[in-house]
Design a protein around this motif. Structure first.
Motif, PDB file in Angstrom:
ATOM      1  N   LEU A   1       0.940  -1.124  -0.029  1.00  0.00           N
ATOM      2  CA  LEU A   1       0.109  -0.017   0.263  1.00  0.00           C
ATOM      3  C   LEU A   1       0.989   1.301   0.071  1.00  0.00           C
ATOM      4  N   VAL A   2       1.936   1.285   0.995  1.00  0.00           N
ATOM      5  CA  VAL A   2       2.652   2.617   1.010  1.00  0.00           C
ATOM      6  C   VAL A   2       3.493   3.055  -0.299  1.00  0.00           C
ATOM      7  N   PRO A   3       4.247   1.933  -0.726  1.00  0.00           N
ATOM      8  CA  PRO A   3       4.902   2.239  -2.083  1.00  0.00           C
ATOM      9  C   PRO A   3       4.173   2.682  -2.989  1.00  0.00           C
ATOM     10  N   GLU A   4       2.758   1.931  -3.207  1.00  0.00           N
ATOM     11  CA  GLU A   4       2.084   2.221  -4.189  1.00  0.00           C
ATOM     12  C   GLU A   4       1.503   3.847  -4.240  1.00  0.00           C
ATOM     13  N   LEU A   5       1.064   4.150  -2.937  1.00  0.00           N
ATOM     14  CA  LEU A   5       0.596   5.555  -2.674  1.00  0.00           C
ATOM     15  C   LEU A   5       1.689   6.505  -2.940  1.00  0.00           C
ATOM     16  N   ILE A   6       2.872   6.167  -2.699  1.00  0.00           N
ATOM     17  CA  ILE A   6       3.997   7.150  -2.869  1.00  0.00           C
ATOM     18  C   ILE A   6       4.345   7.231  -4.177  1.00  0.00           C
ATOM     19  N   VAL A   7       4.277   6.195  -4.989  1.00  0.00           N
ATOM     20  CA  VAL A   7       4.895   6.315  -6.504  1.00  0.00           C
ATOM     21  C   VAL A   7       3.568   6.983  -7.279  1.00  0.00           C
ATOM     22  N   THR A   8       2.151   6.639  -6.830  1.00  0.00           N
ATOM     23  CA  THR A   8       1.276   7.078  -7.753  1.00  0.00           C
ATOM     24  C   THR A   8       1.124   8.650  -7.337  1.00  0.00           C
ATOM     25  N   GLY A   9       1.493   8.973  -5.981  1.00  0.00           N
ATOM     26  CA  GLY A   9       1.419  10.518  -5.715  1.00  0.00           C
ATOM     27  C   GLY A   9       2.502  11.308  -6.223  1.00  0.00           C
ATOM     28  N   THR A  10       3.571  10.721  -6.385  1.00  0.00           N
ATOM     29  CA  THR A  10       4.842  11.433  -6.740  1.00  0.00           C
ATOM     30  C   THR A  10       4.553  11.765  -8.089  1.00  0.00           C
ATOM     31  N   GLU A  11       4.195  10.736  -8.872  1.00  0.00           N
ATOM     32  CA  GLU A  11       4.169  10.971 -10.306  1.00  0.00           C
ATOM     33  C   GLU A  11       2.933  12.052 -10.831  1.00  0.00           C
ATOM     34  N   ARG A  12       1.827  11.831  -9.913  1.00  0.00           N
ATOM     35  CA  ARG A  12       0.909  12.875 -10.027  1.00  0.00           C
ATOM     36  C   ARG A  12       1.260  14.229  -9.694  1.00  0.00           C
ATOM     37  N   THR A  13       2.006  14.385  -8.489  1.00  0.00           N
ATOM     38  CA  THR A  13       2.776  15.549  -8.241  1.00  0.00           C
ATOM     39  C   THR A  13       3.719  16.132  -9.330  1.00  0.00           C
ATOM     40  N   ARG A  14       4.461  15.302  -9.704  1.00  0.00           N
ATOM     41  CA  ARG A  14       5.396  15.785 -10.801  1.00  0.00           C
ATOM     42  C   ARG A  14       4.816  16.550 -11.852  1.00  0.00           C
ATOM     43  N   ARG A  15       3.768  15.874 -12.340  1.00  0.00           N
ATOM     44  CA  ARG A  15       3.044  16.497 -13.559  1.00  0.00           C
ATOM     45  C   ARG A  15       2.523  17.823 -13.166  1.00  0.00           C
ATOM     46  N   GLU A  16       1.966  17.875 -11.968  1.00  0.00           N
ATOM     47  CA  GLU A  16       1.363  19.212 -11.612  1.00  0.00           C
ATOM     48  C   GLU A  16       2.537  20.239 -11.419  1.00  0.00           C
ATOM     49  N   VAL A  17       3.677  19.816 -10.937  1.00  0.00           N
ATOM     50  CA  VAL A  17       4.910  20.794 -10.656  1.00  0.00           C
ATOM     51  C   VAL A  17       5.586  21.214 -11.941  1.00  0.00           C
ATOM     52  N   GLN A  18       5.506  20.247 -12.928  1.00  0.00           N
ATOM     53  CA  GLN A  18       6.207  20.657 -14.293  1.00  0.00           C
ATOM     54  C   GLN A  18       5.257  21.707 -14.902  1.00  0.00           C
ATOM     55  N   ARG A  19       3.917  21.553 -14.517  1.00  0.00           N
ATOM     56  CA  ARG A  19       3.199  22.710 -15.408  1.00  0.00           C
ATOM     57  C   ARG A  19       3.511  24.106 -14.757  1.00  0.00           C
ATOM     58  N   THR A  20       3.622  23.871 -13.186  1.00  0.00           N
ATOM     59  CA  THR A  20       3.947  25.189 -12.553  1.00  0.00           C
ATOM     60  C   THR A  20       5.229  25.851 -12.925  1.00  0.00           C
ATOM     61  N   VAL A  21       6.329  25.010 -13.280  1.00  0.00           N
ATOM     62  CA  VAL A  21       7.421  25.460 -13.763  1.00  0.00           C
ATOM     63  C   VAL A  21       7.450  26.170 -14.957  1.00  0.00           C
ATOM     64  N   ALA A  22       6.554  25.437 -15.840  1.00  0.00           N
ATOM     65  CA  ALA A  22       6.733  26.312 -17.148  1.00  0.00           C
ATOM     66  C   ALA A  22       5.657  27.554 -16.972  1.00  0.00           C
ATOM     67  N   ASP A  23       4.873  27.643 -16.221  1.00  0.00           N
ATOM     68  CA  ASP A  23       4.057  28.788 -15.899  1.00  0.00           C
ATOM     69  C   ASP A  23       5.046  29.900 -15.367  1.00  0.00           C
ATOM     70  N   MET A  24       5.941  29.589 -14.440  1.00  0.00           N
ATOM     71  CA  MET A  24       6.790  30.455 -13.744  1.00  0.00           C
ATOM     72  C   MET A  24       7.835  31.012 -14.750  1.00  0.00           C
ATOM     73  N   ARG A  25       8.484  29.961 -15.603  1.00  0.00           N
ATOM     74  CA  ARG A  25       9.366  30.547 -16.513  1.00  0.00           C
ATOM     75  C   ARG A  25       8.924  31.270 -17.771  1.00  0.00           C
ATOM     76  N   ASP A  26       7.627  31.231 -17.992  1.00  0.00           N
ATOM     77  CA  ASP A  26       7.010  31.745 -18.956  1.00  0.00           C
ATOM     78  C   ASP A  26       6.664  33.200 -18.203  1.00  0.00           C
ATOM     79  N   ALA A  27       6.010  33.287 -17.081  1.00  0.00           N
ATOM     80  CA  ALA A  27       5.917  34.663 -16.416  1.00  0.00           C
ATOM     81  C   ALA A  27       7.031  35.425 -16.523  1.00  0.00           C
ATOM     82  N   MET A  28       8.162  34.746 -16.288  1.00  0.00           N
ATOM     83  CA  MET A  28       9.552  35.473 -15.914  1.00  0.00           C
ATOM     84  C   MET A  28      10.090  36.007 -17.248  1.00  0.00           C
ATOM     85  N   GLY A  29       9.638  35.405 -18.384  1.00  0.00           N
ATOM     86  CA  GLY A  29      10.323  35.624 -19.625  1.00  0.00           C
ATOM     87  C   GLY A  29      11.364  34.821 -19.792  1.00  0.00           C
TER      88      GLY A  29
END
Ligand code: TRP
Length: 376
Positions: free
Chosen positions: A318-346
């Protein structure tokens, strides 16, 4: 816990943000969670997590700011597992909780760097918890990474565009830094981040069993969520109490007495607590009885917690599965944020322009090809 109230720091300009409110909080993977974590943050997490999209960070990069030996790092997997089990045990529903491992989302480090231009060294030097952490870790001088601890924490929070951050007292100043950084980013570039609200429990800090101001693993004065009844009783019977009270017939002080602070936080029988407090003040009850009743109350609180823990722990995957799926989900989210930031900053535009003006040179070897877009 009885009478828990929710305190939200008002946000003048909440800024833009996801439609669903998001919560982010978590802990460094240095060991099991204890009663201090519970009153400071876990109780709020449990109460609120279904109303938010809830992210829980296993902050191993934060751990490195004071503990970075190979052994410390090798213990992350076990400690993270214990922490997630503790979180599920107190009532987080795995279907409503995204657990992720910070070091497996490397974009957080990029966000940390981009945010570090938005805060000054003196601002960070004024934060008392960082000095305490340096001292508790036996550091004579402030490590560079430890000074930047709140900036990395801001990176975690802003990486998922969190709107609420439930934390204990030690972390309140760090969340304040995150709020400042969010506002500054939004003003300097363009609105990208919601300004996250700080949420703290009404017992922001539980004293240690030794009477020190806070319960902490490093101070060795903690009662853990996984402590068995006998262990709890042993720790409670040795607790620091009113030092001026030399016998059961001597009137004692209830205010500031850690034994009564624990009664207030964990005893589900308020009439029993009021009776004990009255007799204590009058010198009509022994410390032993007050402590026996406290140990019983804590064990009543912990019994269902430990029952749930055992059930979750029995499911090894259970715990390994929660961490792996949660981390992959979070990473996709964070990649979008970095793209937003880089874009906003020029920053995106800068490289795009170079690319537009670059002469087309034949690529000598397809294997050496480096296309930045592939990494986005
Ligand atoms: N600083 C927290 C601790 O004391 C852990 C943490 C890291 C955190 N990043 C966070 C808490 C973001 C809340 C939000 O262990």
């Amino acid at each position: 816990m009885s009478g828990q109230t929710l305190t939200i720091t008002p946000t003048a300009n909440p800024g833009p943000g996801p439609v669903a409110p998001r919560m982010l909080t978590g802990d460094r993977p240095t060991g099991r969670l204890h009663l201090g974590h519970y009153v400071g943050s876990l109780a709020n997490r449990v109460r609120l997590h279904k109303r938010y999209e809830s992210f829980f960070i296993v902050a191993d990069l934060h751990m490195l700011t004071t503990k970075n030996s190979g052994q410390d790092i090798a213990a992350v997997r076990r400690n993270a597992t214990e922490m997630v089990l503790d979180s599920l045990a107190v009532g987080l529903d795995p279907a409503h909780s995204v657990f992720f491992l910070q070091s497996a989302v490397p974009e957080v480090a990029e966000i940390n760097l981009l945010l570090s231009s938005l805060v000054t060294v003196p601002r960070l030097e004024r934060i008392p918890s960082l000095k305490e952490m340096a001292r508790d870790a036996g550091k004579k001088e402030m490590p560079f990474a430890l000074l930047g601890y709140p900036v990395l924490q801001a990176a975690d929070i802003l990486a998922v565009k969190a709107t609420a951050v439930p934390v204990g007292r030690d972390n309140a100043a760090h969340v304040e830094v995150a709020r400042e950084i969010a506002r500054r980013f939004n003003r300097r570039y363009r609105p990208v981040f919601p300004v996250p609200a700080l949420i703290h429990g009404d017992v922001p800090s539980l004293p240690g069993t030794d009477g020190q101001a806070k319960m902490s693993k490093s101070l060795g004065n903690a009662i853990y969520l996984a402590d068995q009844p006998e262990e709890v009783r042993r720790k409670v019977m040795r607790m620091y109490t009113d030092p001026a009270r030399t016998g059961p017939g001597v009137p004692g002080t209830v205010e500031g007495n850690p034994v009564f602070a624990y009664h207030a936080a964990f005893n589900d029988r308020p009439a029993e607590v009021a009776g004990l407090a009255e007799r204590y003040r009058a010198g009509k009850v022994g410390d032993a009885e007050v402590k026996e009743k406290l140990a019983a109350a804590i064990n009543r609180f912990l019994a269902p917690v430990q029952e749930r823990r055992a059930a979750f722990a029995a499911d090894e995957g259970l715990v390994p599965e929660l961490i792996v799926t949660g981390t992959e989900r979070t990473r996709r989210e964070v990649q979008r944020t970095v793209a937003d930031m880089r874009d906003a900053m020029g920053l995106t535009a800068a490289f795009t322009e170079f690319r537009r003006h670059a002469r087309l040179v034949p690529v000598p070897n397809v294997g050496d090809q480096c296309d930045v877009d592939q990494h986005r």
